[in-house]
Design a protein around this motif. Structure first.
Motif, mmCIF file in Angstrom:
data_model
loop_
_atom_site.group_PDB
_atom_site.id
_atom_site.type_symbol
_atom_site.label_atom_id
_atom_site.label_comp_id
_atom_site.label_asym_id
_atom_site.label_seq_id
_atom_site.Cartn_x
_atom_site.Cartn_y
_atom_site.Cartn_z
ATOM 1 N N GLU A 230 0.855 -1.185 0.000
ATOM 2 C CA GLU A 230 0.000 0.000 0.000
ATOM 3 C C GLU A 230 0.889 1.233 0.000
ATOM 4 O O GLU A 230 2.100 1.142 0.247
ATOM 5 C CB GLU A 230 -0.926 -0.029 1.216
ATOM 6 N N ASP A 231 0.296 2.372 -0.260
ATOM 7 C CA ASP A 231 1.070 3.616 -0.302
ATOM 8 C C ASP A 231 1.852 3.831 0.980
ATOM 9 O O ASP A 231 3.010 4.264 0.948
ATOM 10 C CB ASP A 231 0.156 4.816 -0.572
ATOM 11 N N ARG A 232 1.259 3.506 2.127
ATOM 12 C CA ARG A 232 1.956 3.710 3.398
ATOM 13 C C ARG A 232 3.209 2.843 3.493
ATOM 14 O O ARG A 232 4.214 3.259 4.054
ATOM 15 C CB ARG A 232 1.039 3.508 4.586
ATOM 16 N N ASP A 233 3.167 1.617 2.928
ATOM 17 C CA ASP A 233 4.347 0.745 2.908
ATOM 18 C C ASP A 233 5.436 1.354 2.041
ATOM 19 O O ASP A 233 6.606 1.393 2.422
ATOM 20 C CB ASP A 233 3.993 -0.650 2.360
ATOM 21 N N HIS A 234 5.031 1.813 0.867
ATOM 22 C CA HIS A 234 5.979 2.431 -0.054
ATOM 23 C C HIS A 234 6.582 3.693 0.571
ATOM 24 O O HIS A 234 7.805 3.889 0.541
ATOM 25 C CB HIS A 234 5.299 2.749 -1.389
#
Length: 180
Positions: A128-132
């Motif tokens: 997800e964007d937060r992981d990236h």
């Protein structure tokens, strides 16, 4: 039992014979001998894996932590076992190996914990964007590509090993090498 034979060096073209031998262990490994049934695939895969090792943008320690986390996630005993030895050689102790195997990253530094959570998200197909965003605090775009490729490269290798029924050369060290 392996589903394909483990080829001997005489069974592959001369230009590929050295690919049957582990550069780290200086001996033929079952995984390479199984892949040797298709020498061109063996050569391509060894080249790809070599690039992941040298070009992922990670230190040796962090590369091995990713490989251990990924191979544990996909439950590939063969690669986990091989990389326990390599991890030890780059200074990762058995306690850290066991913690990574359990998915417990609290004893690692924040960068390593973020790295392993990202690699596992890649393997799970759940980035997800937060992981990236979290991983890009520590790594540039080139390294993020390298990390994703490393995680998926070892996922693919594990799938090949499982499909071919490649067996360990010796007894499995176990998911927790601190337990005898």
């Amino acid at each position: 039992m392996a589903r394909v034979p483990y080829v001997e060096s005489e069974g592959v073209p001369e230009q590929h014979r050295d690919l049957l031998v582990s550069s780290l262990q200086d001996r033929p490994l079952h995984v390479y001998r199984a892949l040797g049934n298709n020498p061109e695939v063996l050569a391509g895969l060894r080249g790809f894996l070599s690039s992941l090792w040298s070009d992922s943008g990670l230190t040796d320690r962090r590369r091995e932590l990713v490989i251990l986390a990924v191979t544990r996630e996909i439950e590939n005993e063969y690669e986990f076992h091989q990389h326990v030895t390599i991890a030890r050689d780059v200074g990762i102790d058995d306690g850290a190996i066991a913690a990574v195997s359990r998915g417990e990253f609290d004893d690692l530094d924040e960068e390593e914990a973020v790295l392993l959570r990202y690699a596992l998200a890649v393997v799970r197909g759940a980035v997800e964007d937060r992981d990236h965003d979290a991983v890009t605090v520590y790594y540039d775009e080139s390294a993020v590509v390298g990390i994703a490729a490393l995680a998926e490269g070892y996922t693919a290798l594990g799938g090949i090993i499982d499909a071919l029924g490649v067996e360990l050369e010796e007894a499995f060290v176990g998911w927790d090498p601190t337990v005898e």
